[in-house]
Design a protein around this motif. Sequence first.
Motif, PDB file in Angstrom:
ATOM      1  N   LEU A 145       0.862  -1.187   0.000  1.00 54.42           N
ATOM      2  CA  LEU A 145       0.000   0.000   0.000  1.00 54.42           C
ATOM      3  C   LEU A 145       0.894   1.231   0.000  1.00 54.42           C
ATOM      4  CD1 LEU A 145      -2.561  -1.137   2.745  1.00 54.42           C
ATOM      5  CD2 LEU A 145      -2.667  -1.521   0.275  1.00 54.42           C
ATOM      6  N   SER A 146       0.924   1.942  -1.114  1.00 50.14           N
ATOM      7  CA  SER A 146       1.842   3.070  -1.266  1.00 50.14           C
ATOM      8  C   SER A 146       1.175   4.385  -0.884  1.00 50.14           C
ATOM      9  CB  SER A 146       2.333   3.158  -2.709  1.00 50.14           C
ATOM     10  OG  SER A 146       3.110   2.009  -3.023  1.00 50.14           O
ATOM     11  N   VAL A 147       1.917   5.200  -0.134  1.00 48.76           N
ATOM     12  CA  VAL A 147       1.449   6.547   0.194  1.00 48.76           C
ATOM     13  C   VAL A 147       1.647   7.424  -1.029  1.00 48.76           C
ATOM     14  CG1 VAL A 147       1.817   8.558   1.662  1.00 48.76           C
ATOM     15  CG2 VAL A 147       2.059   6.255   2.614  1.00 48.76           C
ATOM     16  N   PRO A 148       0.593   8.074  -1.506  1.00 48.06           N
ATOM     17  CA  PRO A 148       0.743   8.922  -2.701  1.00 48.06           C
ATOM     18  C   PRO A 148       1.775  10.014  -2.488  1.00 48.06           C
ATOM     19  CG  PRO A 148      -1.574   8.599  -2.176  1.00 48.06           C
ATOM     20  CD  PRO A 148      -0.789   8.054  -1.020  1.00 48.06           C
ATOM     21  N   ARG A 149       2.561  10.264  -3.532  1.00 50.19           N
ATOM     22  CA  ARG A 149       3.547  11.335  -3.501  1.00 50.19           C
ATOM     23  C   ARG A 149       2.830  12.682  -3.605  1.00 50.19           C
ATOM     24  NH1 ARG A 149       6.687   7.697  -2.048  1.00 50.19           N
ATOM     25  NH2 ARG A 149       8.591   7.118  -3.137  1.00 50.19           N
ATOM     26  N   PRO A 150       3.471  13.744  -3.146  1.00 46.02           N
ATOM     27  CA  PRO A 150       2.850  15.075  -3.293  1.00 46.02           C
ATOM     28  C   PRO A 150       2.565  15.367  -4.760  1.00 46.02           C
ATOM     29  CG  PRO A 150       4.802  15.174  -1.887  1.00 46.02           C
ATOM     30  CD  PRO A 150       4.772  13.801  -2.475  1.00 46.02           C
ATOM     31  N   ARG A 175     -10.449  -3.508   8.563  1.00 44.88           N
ATOM     32  CA  ARG A 175     -10.745  -3.018   7.211  1.00 44.88           C
ATOM     33  C   ARG A 175      -9.976  -1.737   6.858  1.00 44.88           C
ATOM     34  NH1 ARG A 175     -14.843  -5.362   4.691  1.00 44.88           N
ATOM     35  NH2 ARG A 175     -15.262  -3.533   3.385  1.00 44.88           N
ATOM     36  N   ARG A 176      -9.438  -1.080   7.858  1.00 47.65           N
ATOM     37  CA  ARG A 176      -8.685   0.147   7.620  1.00 47.65           C
ATOM     38  C   ARG A 176      -7.282   0.014   8.220  1.00 47.65           C
ATOM     39  NH1 ARG A 176     -12.265   0.771   4.596  1.00 47.65           N
ATOM     40  NH2 ARG A 176     -13.834   2.436   4.534  1.00 47.65           N
ATOM     41  N   LEU A 177      -6.327   0.634   7.521  1.00 46.59           N
ATOM     42  CA  LEU A 177      -4.968   0.760   8.038  1.00 46.59           C
ATOM     43  C   LEU A 177      -4.597   2.231   8.028  1.00 46.59           C
ATOM     44  CD1 LEU A 177      -2.529  -1.942   6.571  1.00 46.59           C
ATOM     45  CD2 LEU A 177      -2.738  -1.263   8.963  1.00 46.59           C
ATOM     46  N   ALA A 178      -3.952   2.673   9.092  1.00 48.57           N
ATOM     47  CA  ALA A 178      -3.416   4.022   9.146  1.00 48.57           C
ATOM     48  C   ALA A 178      -1.904   3.946   9.233  1.00 48.57           C
ATOM     49  CB  ALA A 178      -3.971   4.761  10.362  1.00 48.57           C
ATOM     50  N   CYS A 179      -1.227   4.874   8.570  1.00 46.93           N
ATOM     51  CA  CYS A 179       0.229   4.952   8.728  1.00 46.93           C
ATOM     52  C   CYS A 179       0.635   6.400   8.908  1.00 46.93           C
ATOM     53  CB  CYS A 179       0.962   4.294   7.567  1.00 46.93           C
ATOM     54  SG  CYS A 179       0.864   5.155   5.983  1.00 46.93           S
ATOM     55  N   GLY A 180       1.676   6.601   9.710  1.00 42.92           N
ATOM     56  CA  GLY A 180       2.177   7.935  10.002  1.00 42.92           C
ATOM     57  C   GLY A 180       3.541   8.147   9.385  1.00 42.92           C
ATOM     58  N   HIS A 193      -9.756  -3.511  -0.448  1.00 44.44           N
ATOM     59  CA  HIS A 193      -9.609  -3.070  -1.833  1.00 44.44           C
ATOM     60  C   HIS A 193      -8.199  -2.561  -2.138  1.00 44.44           C
ATOM     61  CE1 HIS A 193     -14.008  -2.688  -1.025  1.00 44.44           C
ATOM     62  NE2 HIS A 193     -14.053  -3.295  -2.190  1.00 44.44           N
ATOM     63  N   ALA A 194      -7.285  -2.674  -1.142  1.00 44.77           N
ATOM     64  CA  ALA A 194      -5.893  -2.220  -1.306  1.00 44.77           C
ATOM     65  C   ALA A 194      -5.840  -0.812  -1.895  1.00 44.77           C
ATOM     66  CB  ALA A 194      -5.105  -3.196  -2.168  1.00 44.77           C
TER      67      ALA A 194
END
Length: 298
Positions: A145-150, A175-180, A193-194
């Motif tokens: 799961l990639s964090v979108p780039r600016p 069902r949800r993942l959070a990352c900091g 749904h990735a």
Amino acid sequence: MAKSMKLAGLKSVENAHDESVWTATWVPATNSRPPLLLTGSLDENVKLWRPDELELVRTNTGHCLGVVSVAAHPSGVIAASASLDSLVRVFDVDTNVTIATLDAPPSEVWQMQFDPKGTTLAVAGGGSASIKLWDTATWRLVATLSVPRPEGPKPSDKSSSKKFVLSVAWSPDGRRLACGSIDGTISIFDVPHAKFLHHLEGHYMPVRSLVFSPEPDGRKLYSASDDGHVHVYDAEGKAIIGAMSGHSGWVLSVDVSPDGEAIATGSSDKTVRLWDFKMGAAIQTMSNHTDQVWAVAF
């Protein structure tokens, strides 16, 4: 209620590790033993403790750099340790037999957590700006799961490095993942749904710890940041619904009590604080540590 909850020191161990203790978690009880405490350290070791007397059960070696995260499977049977050596070691809690070794490129293994059902291990991917999901039946990588780039015409290396992912947390329903990230943003993902859903804004320094409240709807997310604040978000509605301040240093760790009523934080100011969310204030401060507090866990 949190207002009647108080923290009291039961036992402490001097020099429990040879270097700083960076991570700690509870290992659930099994049919054959009570819960255990699992700690990881800059000294490259992972240790298991009986919590009542803080009696050392075993020392696990095998990493060649500091241990940045430990995680326990909900069954209490297996656990995992992640190190700056870019390896995640999955092991049997009672026998220390290695079950799997998950390899990653340098600086791509940080915090990790098993999902509530124990089917997936989520690993914060550091410099890869992603979360890696590993299937706990096969130990194969099943999603990234990639964090979108600016947004912008040419995202620079500098801007992408700001999405360095430090922390990860599952919602109670899985069902949800959070990352900091290091830049202070929090990213929310739809796991089935990735899919990336949205960012949560408000912090402006690294978010080192995240935890969802245990309420069934699983919307409330707590975050701890180097900016000295704890934020409370509606993770679905993208809104800050509360903020708590009082530490005089970085807030390095946050956890929420099983009833959802109280929050504990650890800080570089050497204190542990107990907070009442409804009051939005600290109701107790523990000052018995002599160095920064990297981990708190109910």
